[in-house]
Design a protein around this motif. Structure first.
Motif, PDB file in Angstrom:
ATOM      1  N   VAL A  84      -4.681  34.870   7.430  1.00 28.62           N
ATOM      2  CA  VAL A  84      -4.180  36.219   7.694  1.00 28.62           C
ATOM      3  C   VAL A  84      -4.206  36.475   9.189  1.00 28.62           C
ATOM      4  O   VAL A  84      -5.231  36.268   9.845  1.00 28.62           O
ATOM      5  CB  VAL A  84      -5.048  37.286   6.991  1.00 28.62           C
ATOM      6  CG1 VAL A  84      -4.529  38.681   7.339  1.00 28.62           C
ATOM      7  CG2 VAL A  84      -5.019  37.100   5.498  1.00 28.62           C
ATOM      8  N   SER A  85      -3.082  36.922   9.712  1.00 28.93           N
ATOM      9  CA  SER A  85      -2.996  37.262  11.134  1.00 28.93           C
ATOM     10  C   SER A  85      -2.457  38.674  11.273  1.00 28.93           C
ATOM     11  O   SER A  85      -1.468  39.036  10.630  1.00 28.93           O
ATOM     12  CB  SER A  85      -2.082  36.280  11.864  1.00 28.93           C
ATOM     13  OG  SER A  85      -2.535  34.951  11.702  1.00 28.93           O
ATOM     14  N   LEU A  86      -3.113  39.452  12.094  1.00 22.77           N
ATOM     15  CA  LEU A  86      -2.697  40.820  12.371  1.00 22.77           C
ATOM     16  C   LEU A  86      -2.157  40.877  13.790  1.00 22.77           C
ATOM     17  O   LEU A  86      -2.813  40.421  14.735  1.00 22.77           O
ATOM     18  CB  LEU A  86      -3.879  41.778  12.242  1.00 22.77           C
ATOM     19  CG  LEU A  86      -3.643  43.216  12.728  1.00 22.77           C
ATOM     20  CD1 LEU A  86      -2.711  43.940  11.770  1.00 22.77           C
ATOM     21  CD2 LEU A  86      -4.968  43.966  12.860  1.00 22.77           C
ATOM     22  N   TYR A  87      -0.946  41.415  13.944  1.00 21.40           N
ATOM     23  CA  TYR A  87      -0.323  41.561  15.262  1.00 21.40           C
ATOM     24  C   TYR A  87      -0.176  43.039  15.587  1.00 21.40           C
ATOM     25  O   TYR A  87       0.452  43.784  14.834  1.00 21.40           O
ATOM     26  CB  TYR A  87       1.059  40.900  15.274  1.00 21.40           C
ATOM     27  CG  TYR A  87       1.027  39.445  14.857  1.00 21.40           C
ATOM     28  CD1 TYR A  87       0.425  38.474  15.654  1.00 21.40           C
ATOM     29  CD2 TYR A  87       1.591  39.045  13.647  1.00 21.40           C
ATOM     30  CE1 TYR A  87       0.399  37.144  15.269  1.00 21.40           C
ATOM     31  CE2 TYR A  87       1.570  37.716  13.247  1.00 21.40           C
ATOM     32  CZ  TYR A  87       0.968  36.766  14.071  1.00 21.40           C
ATOM     33  OH  TYR A  87       0.934  35.452  13.682  1.00 21.40           O
ATOM     34  N   ILE A  88      -0.758  43.460  16.678  1.00 22.93           N
ATOM     35  CA  ILE A  88      -0.687  44.858  17.102  1.00 22.93           C
ATOM     36  C   ILE A  88       0.390  44.982  18.171  1.00 22.93           C
ATOM     37  O   ILE A  88       0.297  44.386  19.248  1.00 22.93           O
ATOM     38  CB  ILE A  88      -2.052  45.335  17.623  1.00 22.93           C
ATOM     39  CG1 ILE A  88      -3.078  45.279  16.485  1.00 22.93           C
ATOM     40  CG2 ILE A  88      -1.957  46.752  18.176  1.00 22.93           C
ATOM     41  CD1 ILE A  88      -4.490  45.616  16.905  1.00 22.93           C
TER      42      ILE A  88
END
Length: 329
Positions: A84-88
């Motif tokens: 899982v990767s979160l990009y802001i």
């Protein structure tokens, strides 16, 4: 590799003293070009690590969307290999609770890639979420599925051509449609080459894209010209309280030179805090890239991050919940 390094250093690397990847990590290279901050970890243990949610507390609808997807997909934490990767993409000045959900459109994206069985996950999406038209990328149409609607915010999910699943509102997903990713040859991807793929939790930042309020005190330390910063935390296999901390920066030669004293301060802190059995800090440098690996206990790393003004950028979960060598449970 694309660069020349001294024979002695090459021997050092081949001997296994540093775990370096010859190419950029996909979760970084595939990030939208305008990503300010990214954080990534193995899906299996993130499901059991609520501290990961610290990174998206300002974006509650994305947290809810991820929770809804994971619940409906019935993913087994013990066997899942996905990441899982979160990009802001934008950072609000005020807390999300003080804002309208509509104001949070286009601020974040979630990617899940590397599934143990991608086709099974695709089947779950098709069977569980309602279809709603398609999404056009580079002349190809990709089916869109409805995750949730909150006021004017429409959270959707789709799979790209490489089997990556993306979750986000339509404004954020438009960044994927532009086909403007960070790319394997970007400075931040170059920095990710020196971050171990086994890192339990990893992150990156593109400081030049960050608004002044986002990095707080850390912003004052970063000279103009620093293009990318990556980091990883990796617990020891044989020591539940110790971990490796890797940090790499890239940018112009002048900017990296200006930042060198700050990185050397981290090395000095690690040397002073080093306990029995700890390896001394390691550094490696080129003209436009510098990396550091240090070993700490978790409480020591938290102290070190405060001393170098990175405690806001890197928020650590409890080490007891981190997997060894970044492997999913």
């Amino acid at each position: 590799m694309r660069f020349l390094i001294p024979v002695a250093l090459l021997t050092f690397l081949v001997a296994g003293c540093r775990d370096m990847r010859p190419g950029a990590q996909d979760w970084v290279a595939s990030a939208p070009e305008k990503t300010i901050l990214g954080v990534s970890g193995h899906l299996g243990w993130i499901l059991e690590m609520p501290e990961f949610r610290k990174y998206i507390t300002k974006y509650p609808m994305f947290d809810q969307a991820l929770e809804l997807f994971l619940d409906r997909a019935s993913i087994d934490p013990a066997s899942e290999t996905g990441r899982v990767s979160l990009y802001i993409l934008d950072i609000p000045k005020e807390s999300a609770s003080m804002q309208s959900f509509n104001d949070l459109r286009g601020m974040a994206l979630i990617q899940i890639a590397g599934f143990r069985d991608t086709k099974a996950i695709q089947r779950v999406v098709v069977e569980t979420f309602s279809p709603e038209g398609s999404f056009r990328i580079g002349g190809r149409e990709y089916p869109l599925f409805v995750v949730m609607d909150i006021n004017e915010v429409r959270i959707r999910v789709f799979f790209d051509n490489d089997g990556r699943l993306w979750i986000g509102d339509l404004f954020a997903l438009a960044e994927i449609a532009k086909k403007r990713s960070v790319g394997a040859d970007s400075p931040v991807s170059s920095a990710s080459e020196w971050i171990p793929v086994t890192g339990a939790i990893q992150g990156f930042a593109q400081p030049e894209l960050a608004p002044k309020h986002a990095l707080k005190d850390f912003d004052k330390l970063i000279p103009t010209g620093i293009k990318g910063l990556t980091w990883a935390v990796t617990p020891f296999e044989n020591n539940g309280q110790a971990l490796n901390f890797d940090l790499c920066v890239t940018g112009t030669e002048e900017a990296v030179a200006k930042l060198k004293p700050w990185l050397q301060r981290l090395v000095a802190i690690a040397s002073a805090l080093a306990g029995d059995g700890m390896m001394p800090p390691e550094t490696i440098q080129e003209n436009n890239r510098m990396g550091v690996r240090c070993q700490f206990r978790q409480d020591q790393l938290e102290t070190a991050l405060k001393m170098i003004k990175m405690e806001e950028l890197i928020q650590l979960p409890k080490i007891s919940k981190l997997p060894k060598s970044g492997a999913p449970k």
